[in-house]
Scaffold this motif. Sequence first.
Motif, PDB file in Angstrom:
ATOM      1  N   ILE A   1       1.114  -1.201   0.062  1.00 40.50           N
ATOM      2  CA  ILE A   1       0.010   0.082  -0.028  1.00 40.50           C
ATOM      3  C   ILE A   1       1.022   1.214   0.117  1.00 40.50           C
ATOM      4  O   ILE A   1       1.538   1.569   0.924  1.00 40.50           O
ATOM      5  N   GLY A   2       1.134   1.957  -1.067  1.00 42.75           N
ATOM      6  CA  GLY A   2       1.454   3.257  -1.131  1.00 42.75           C
ATOM      7  C   GLY A   2       0.949   4.554  -1.010  1.00 42.75           C
ATOM      8  O   GLY A   2      -0.316   4.702  -1.614  1.00 42.75           O
ATOM      9  N   THR A   3       1.389   5.390   0.202  1.00 40.31           N
ATOM     10  CA  THR A   3       0.620   6.357   0.472  1.00 40.31           C
ATOM     11  C   THR A   3       1.289   7.770   0.478  1.00 40.31           C
ATOM     12  O   THR A   3       2.570   7.644   0.871  1.00 40.31           O
ATOM     13  N   GLY A   4       0.712   8.474  -0.268  1.00 39.82           N
ATOM     14  CA  GLY A   4       1.571  10.016  -0.373  1.00 39.82           C
ATOM     15  C   GLY A   4       0.487  11.022   0.157  1.00 39.82           C
ATOM     16  O   GLY A   4      -0.572  11.074   0.048  1.00 39.82           O
ATOM     17  N   VAL A   5       1.328  11.760   1.506  1.00 38.05           N
ATOM     18  CA  VAL A   5       0.541  12.667   1.908  1.00 38.05           C
ATOM     19  C   VAL A   5       1.208  14.125   1.566  1.00 38.05           C
ATOM     20  O   VAL A   5       2.339  14.135   1.959  1.00 38.05           O
ATOM     21  N   ASN A   6       0.539  15.216   1.470  1.00 36.30           N
ATOM     22  CA  ASN A   6       1.136  16.695   1.162  1.00 36.30           C
ATOM     23  C   ASN A   6       1.132  17.137   2.601  1.00 36.30           C
ATOM     24  O   ASN A   6       0.222  17.438   3.064  1.00 36.30           O
ATOM     25  N   ILE A   7       2.435  17.274   3.176  1.00 35.44           N
ATOM     26  CA  ILE A   7       2.537  17.884   4.475  1.00 35.44           C
ATOM     27  C   ILE A   7       3.194  19.413   4.312  1.00 35.44           C
ATOM     28  O   ILE A   7       2.073  20.044   4.733  1.00 35.44           O
ATOM     29  N   ALA A   8       4.097  19.444   3.562  1.00 36.78           N
ATOM     30  CA  ALA A   8       4.490  20.787   3.343  1.00 36.78           C
ATOM     31  C   ALA A   8       3.746  21.217   2.004  1.00 36.78           C
ATOM     32  O   ALA A   8       3.455  20.375   1.319  1.00 36.78           O
ATOM     33  N   PRO A   9       3.529  22.553   1.807  1.00 36.32           N
ATOM     34  CA  PRO A   9       2.748  22.826   0.510  1.00 36.32           C
ATOM     35  C   PRO A   9       3.392  22.412  -0.573  1.00 36.32           C
ATOM     36  O   PRO A   9       4.550  22.404  -0.931  1.00 36.32           O
ATOM     37  N   VAL A  10       2.691  21.843  -1.740  1.00 34.20           N
ATOM     38  CA  VAL A  10       3.258  21.315  -2.914  1.00 34.20           C
ATOM     39  C   VAL A  10       2.551  22.073  -4.178  1.00 34.20           C
ATOM     40  O   VAL A  10       1.594  22.888  -4.075  1.00 34.20           O
ATOM     41  N   MET A  11       3.227  22.281  -5.081  1.00 33.40           N
ATOM     42  CA  MET A  11       2.949  22.796  -6.466  1.00 33.40           C
ATOM     43  C   MET A  11       1.758  21.961  -7.216  1.00 33.40           C
ATOM     44  O   MET A  11       2.073  20.822  -7.259  1.00 33.40           O
ATOM     45  N   PRO A  12       0.977  22.621  -7.993  1.00 34.70           N
ATOM     46  CA  PRO A  12      -0.220  21.708  -8.516  1.00 34.70           C
ATOM     47  C   PRO A  12       0.513  21.081  -9.623  1.00 34.70           C
ATOM     48  O   PRO A  12       1.712  21.190 -10.222  1.00 34.70           O
ATOM     49  N   VAL A  13       0.068  19.837 -10.084  1.00 36.27           N
ATOM     50  CA  VAL A  13       0.502  18.828 -11.022  1.00 36.27           C
ATOM     51  C   VAL A  13      -0.256  19.050 -12.242  1.00 36.27           C
ATOM     52  O   VAL A  13      -1.492  19.220 -12.146  1.00 36.27           O
ATOM     53  N   ASP A  14       0.332  19.094 -13.440  1.00 33.75           N
ATOM     54  CA  ASP A  14      -0.321  19.029 -14.562  1.00 33.75           C
ATOM     55  C   ASP A  14      -1.310  17.970 -14.857  1.00 33.75           C
ATOM     56  O   ASP A  14      -0.872  17.023 -14.580  1.00 33.75           O
ATOM     57  N   GLY A  15      -2.488  18.288 -15.187  1.00 39.05           N
ATOM     58  CA  GLY A  15      -3.288  17.274 -15.534  1.00 39.05           C
ATOM     59  C   GLY A  15      -4.121  16.787 -14.436  1.00 39.05           C
ATOM     60  O   GLY A  15      -5.223  15.986 -14.405  1.00 39.05           O
TER      61      GLY A  15
ATOM     62  N   PRO B   1       6.431  14.082   8.732  1.00 36.13           N
ATOM     63  CA  PRO B   1       6.188  12.737   7.982  1.00 36.13           C
ATOM     64  C   PRO B   1       6.218  11.555   9.006  1.00 36.13           C
ATOM     65  O   PRO B   1       5.434  10.515   8.852  1.00 36.13           O
ATOM     66  N   GLU B   2       7.407  11.534   9.788  1.00 42.64           N
ATOM     67  CA  GLU B   2       7.599  10.394  10.721  1.00 42.64           C
ATOM     68  C   GLU B   2       6.462  10.188  11.765  1.00 42.64           C
ATOM     69  O   GLU B   2       6.025   9.032  11.823  1.00 42.64           O
ATOM     70  N   ASP B   3       6.057  11.206  12.276  1.00 47.70           N
ATOM     71  CA  ASP B   3       4.870  11.126  13.261  1.00 47.70           C
ATOM     72  C   ASP B   3       3.751  10.413  12.687  1.00 47.70           C
ATOM     73  O   ASP B   3       3.046   9.556  12.860  1.00 47.70           O
ATOM     74  N   LEU B   4       3.389  11.099  11.134  1.00 52.62           N
ATOM     75  CA  LEU B   4       2.153  10.679  10.656  1.00 52.62           C
ATOM     76  C   LEU B   4       2.200   9.241  10.288  1.00 52.62           C
ATOM     77  O   LEU B   4       1.400   8.337  10.322  1.00 52.62           O
TER      78      LEU B   4
ATOM     79  N   GLU C   1       3.986   6.582  11.397  1.00 58.86           N
ATOM     80  CA  GLU C   1       3.811   5.723  12.577  1.00 58.86           C
ATOM     81  C   GLU C   1       2.579   5.474  12.663  1.00 58.86           C
ATOM     82  O   GLU C   1       1.958   4.417  13.124  1.00 58.86           O
ATOM     83  N   SER C   2       1.796   6.818  13.249  1.00 58.52           N
ATOM     84  CA  SER C   2       0.452   6.790  13.531  1.00 58.52           C
ATOM     85  C   SER C   2      -0.487   5.852  12.611  1.00 58.52           C
ATOM     86  O   SER C   2      -1.213   5.050  13.007  1.00 58.52           O
ATOM     87  N   TYR C   3      -0.247   6.266  11.275  1.00 53.76           N
ATOM     88  CA  TYR C   3      -1.109   5.968  10.112  1.00 53.76           C
ATOM     89  C   TYR C   3      -0.776   4.349   9.961  1.00 53.76           C
ATOM     90  O   TYR C   3      -1.863   3.440   9.894  1.00 53.76           O
ATOM     91  N   GLY C   4       0.640   3.996  10.109  1.00 52.87           N
ATOM     92  CA  GLY C   4       0.699   2.655  10.030  1.00 52.87           C
ATOM     93  C   GLY C   4       0.226   1.735  11.085  1.00 52.87           C
ATOM     94  O   GLY C   4      -0.520   0.555  10.858  1.00 52.87           O
ATOM     95  N   ARG C   5       0.319   2.117  12.281  1.00 52.18           N
ATOM     96  CA  ARG C   5      -0.601   1.411  13.468  1.00 52.18           C
ATOM     97  C   ARG C   5      -2.023   1.300  13.144  1.00 52.18           C
ATOM     98  O   ARG C   5      -2.553   0.429  13.475  1.00 52.18           O
ATOM     99  N   ASN C   6      -2.500   2.602  12.935  1.00 54.15           N
ATOM    100  CA  ASN C   6      -4.089   2.703  12.499  1.00 54.15           C
ATOM    101  C   ASN C   6      -4.444   1.379  11.598  1.00 54.15           C
ATOM    102  O   ASN C   6      -5.264   0.714  11.773  1.00 54.15           O
ATOM    103  N   LEU C   7      -3.562   1.607  10.460  1.00 55.11           N
ATOM    104  CA  LEU C   7      -4.056   0.541   9.182  1.00 55.11           C
ATOM    105  C   LEU C   7      -3.833  -0.971   9.652  1.00 55.11           C
ATOM    106  O   LEU C   7      -4.730  -1.669   9.291  1.00 55.11           O
TER     107      LEU C   7
END
Lengths: 245, 159
Positions: A127-141, A159-162, A164-170
């Motif tokens: 399961i690959g999960t990407g979360v925008n924590i710092a602001p990111v630029m819009p992606v084309d399309g 990222p580390e805190d999130l 670990e919590s997410y992994g345990r929750n999942l």
Amino acid sequence: MPAPSKLSLYSVDVASSSSDLAWRAAEDGAASGTAFLVGEQTAGRGRRGAVWSSARGGMYLSILLRPAIASDAFFGLSFIAALAIREELAARLVGKDVRLKWPNDVLAGGGKICGILLEARGDTVVIGTGVNIAPVMPVDGARLPPASVHDLGGLDVTPEDLAESYGRNLLARLDGFVQAGFNPVRLEWLRHCAHIEGQMRVSTGADVVEGLFVDLDSDGALVLRDDTGDLNRVTTGDVELMGRP
Amino acid sequence: MAKSPKVSGAGDTALVKALADILDEAGLAELEYETADLSVRLSRVAGTAPVAAVAPVAAPAATPAAMPAPAAASSAEDMASHPGALTSPMVGTVYVAPEPDAPAFVAVGDTVKKGQTVLIVEAMKVMNPITAPTDGKIAQIMVQNGQPVEFGEVLVVIE
């Protein structure tokens, strides 16, 4: 029944993608619950070749699972992953509405804050999960603008805190799913759905299906009612929310 | 399950021949042709001439009762019992390439190794690579890119 998976989280500074690391570990026999958090991905992937913007400052995590379920139940993992990360994000974004778009995108502040992609090979799922924590630029399309945890007020989230919590929750949710099946997952997902009674357009690859959201089916399919009253089931596609009629 | 009667009269034979020539010239693996009263589907079994399944759309006035069906008619139904038929493990959408603009994983006639990815089936954002169960040769690809597939539907035939 096998013992519940335990989270073993490894941090890697730079990699092509966290899922590449997870699959390499899977080939070497890594245990269920092994996870890789990558600081920066050089080839972060979304669905069907879409790029996942992966500059430093986001959470790029892949969790390897060998769940005690048949492969025709793997679809449920798509939804429990969404529920797990939604819950962790909602706990960190006080007062913000954090909702789910079928099947597993997480929306907040009018944008997409998290994307999840799963791959199954044999009895193993990553399961690959990407979360925008710092602001990111819009992606084309991209159909939706990006939203980020920092933009929405979660300034002390790392990222580390999130991860670990997410992994345990999942992993806790995985045990529940293995024991109780999909229906409790389905009901909780519906409570957090972003498009109850919303009009949707789904590009399924071969064609485009439009309709009013009616239900999440017992196999995870999206059920839409078109303007002739017919019900259509969708198992795959790019979903666009058209608002409420 | 009842099947459409398979017939071929003199006019149909000429049509099939013409379609087979198109199939050959274009190097296609499969071709479908449909008019108001006739539907023709030709598929190439690796290393052989094209074979045809001709089915009238509307029941014809005089269907020959004992016309033998073509020996190698290659509909998905016929292929389901083929020992090399690789079926979909789930309801979903099939992809013949890793990404929309990338070359296909395999083509008819390719040699594949056991474990090699031949297609992907996606459902609920779970990507499921479908791999060759044995070494062999891709005899037929029964699906098109982006096509919805059912559980148990034949995807490819490996011989």
